[in-house]
Design an enzyme around this catalytic site. Sequence first.
Site, PDB file in Angstrom:
ATOM      1  N   HIS A 121      46.896  28.804 101.315  1.00  0.00           N
ATOM      2  CA  HIS A 121      45.897  29.845 101.563  1.00  0.00           C
ATOM      3  C   HIS A 121      44.705  29.270 102.325  1.00  0.00           C
ATOM      4  O   HIS A 121      43.628  29.869 102.336  1.00  0.00           O
ATOM      5  CB  HIS A 121      45.439  30.452 100.233  1.00  0.00           C
ATOM      6  CG  HIS A 121      46.557  31.101  99.484  1.00  0.00           C
ATOM      7  ND1 HIS A 121      46.885  32.434  99.628  1.00  0.00           N
ATOM      8  CD2 HIS A 121      47.460  30.591  98.601  1.00  0.00           C
ATOM      9  CE1 HIS A 121      47.921  32.718  98.855  1.00  0.00           C
ATOM     10  NE2 HIS A 121      48.290  31.621  98.221  1.00  0.00           N
ATOM     11  N   LYS A 167      28.561  -1.930 108.126  1.00  0.00           N
ATOM     12  CA  LYS A 167      27.560  -2.527 107.240  1.00  0.00           C
ATOM     13  C   LYS A 167      26.501  -3.283 108.040  1.00  0.00           C
ATOM     14  O   LYS A 167      25.305  -3.212 107.744  1.00  0.00           O
ATOM     15  CB  LYS A 167      28.244  -3.476 106.248  1.00  0.00           C
ATOM     16  CG  LYS A 167      29.102  -2.793 105.198  1.00  0.00           C
ATOM     17  CD  LYS A 167      29.743  -3.826 104.297  1.00  0.00           C
ATOM     18  CE  LYS A 167      30.659  -3.181 103.264  1.00  0.00           C
ATOM     19  NZ  LYS A 167      31.333  -4.194 102.418  1.00  0.00           N
ATOM     20  N   GLU A 218      42.731   2.655 106.051  1.00  0.00           N
ATOM     21  CA  GLU A 218      42.019   1.381 106.118  1.00  0.00           C
ATOM     22  C   GLU A 218      42.983   0.236 106.401  1.00  0.00           C
ATOM     23  O   GLU A 218      42.610  -0.762 107.013  1.00  0.00           O
ATOM     24  CB  GLU A 218      41.257   1.126 104.811  1.00  0.00           C
ATOM     25  CG  GLU A 218      40.201   0.036 104.922  1.00  0.00           C
ATOM     26  CD  GLU A 218      39.300  -0.026 103.707  1.00  0.00           C
ATOM     27  OE1 GLU A 218      38.091   0.236 103.845  1.00  0.00           O
ATOM     28  OE2 GLU A 218      39.804  -0.346 102.609  1.00  0.00           O
TER      29      GLU A 218
END
Length: 532
Positions: free
Chosen positions: A351, A457, A322
């Site tokens: 793994h 937004k 960010e």
Amino acid sequence: MDSLQLWQRYCDWLYYHPELEIFVDISRIRFTPAQVEALRPLFARAFAEMQALEAGAIANPDEGRQVGHYWLRAPELAPTAEIRQAIQDCVEQVESFAKKIHCGTIPASGGGRFTELLWIGIGGSALGPQFVAEALAPLQPPLNIHFIDNTDPDGFDRVLGRLAGKLGQTLVVVTSKSGNTPEPRNALVEVELAYRKAGIPFSAHAVAITGPGSQLEQQARQEGWLAVFPIFDWVGGRTSETSAVGLLPAALQGIDIRALLAGAATMDKATRVPHLERNPAALLAMAWYIVGEGRGRKDMVVLPYKDRLALFSRYLQQLVMESLGKSHDLQGNRVEQGLTVYGNKGTTDQHAYVQQLRDGLNNFFVTFIEVLQDREPGIPSPFVEPEVTSGDYLDGLLQGTRQALYENGRDSVTITLPRVDARSVGALIALYERAVGLYASLIQVNAYHQPGVEAGKKAASAVLQLQRQVLEVMREQKGSLTLPQLAEKLSCPERIETLYWIVRHLQANGRSLVLVGDPGRPLELSIQPRPA
């Protein structure tokens, strides 16, 4: 380079902080003396800009704001007496409030002490507290913490389900700087409803952390919530862990916040040194710059070999991405900068995706995090093989992975902590906060705003407004409509795909309309009012 040459390079570039007992090793990043010399002028500028930032200069020019998270652990550096006092008062208020909660001076509404903590926040208001809780909370904390960090209804139900029968002993903290961020606001509405249904007074269980004068602060004061703590204008969400946002949940869980602050302050002092080789954050920033050619061309894979630090990569994702993921530099040039971060923990990841790291695309570098102390003092480690403990295996696998990657041309950085405690975690947070700030200066981007978040937004708001229009039309609609007809009725043919998403979601949740036909053939669907 043979093993003895690598050893010499390790010794030449190893950073060690004797007070914090923290090591930073960049020897497995391939760089030349010429590259280091070429960066010195850029670092001179970065050090000067950081000094100005700490002195109170406007370091977030896009929003005209100071950037003061370093003051939180060194109030004496704050540019005004008012800021210094506000910081000190906040820490004391956090400690006092936590003590009153722990001893029952502030009781739950039904009597007795609070036993649960429901934390509502998003972004930095959740990622930092989650990381610190996982890293430092005792096995039997004074309050058991639960997080709502999304606007997922099923997520609300799951968290509230775990608190069934315990709402009367649950302290609810709502964190939102602006006071109207949708995710925590939505969670607040749903949690308030749960308290009403349970017949429990919500205000007697509620705390706000928010900006002065925000809508959330007004609600908290009008309704008589237990407490309101400040989020200062000059502290961003992703650098708020040493503000009330991070200190309050830590203190409520019994974590030593003074040690956390002291570790951060000690690291801040070390990363204030205007000399590349003697500044651990500058060494990290240099490694990032060189390995990614100043363009973030390689991802940072974070591998802490400690279960307690498993959430560190998620915390770093926000702090790094960010801050550095910006379309334009400070001069207004389009640059599309960034640095991708992902990871989980060792040895689990060996793994999982380390196979690709070793043999596949060479588009990354690794940050190993080693912790020297295997377990809490006084707990013996049994041998799982002759003269070998589980902790020895963990250390051996870290060293082996580091070596195997380097031998195949894969670079890495290694951070070594003495143990996982409040002091070392505070130092680790501060180290990366400064490294991000210095790197941002190297590439000349504003690390302290997030216009891309705001764009999302605004787009979401437009979708919700269109949904309201759809619902209004369907309430008045007598017959069926196709998607093109609905789009025409709403005068938005260019938004037909958005309409399809909206009506599909509304039907799935039993609201106002039904879809007739094959959902895989959107243009053939019939949209009908839902029968009453």
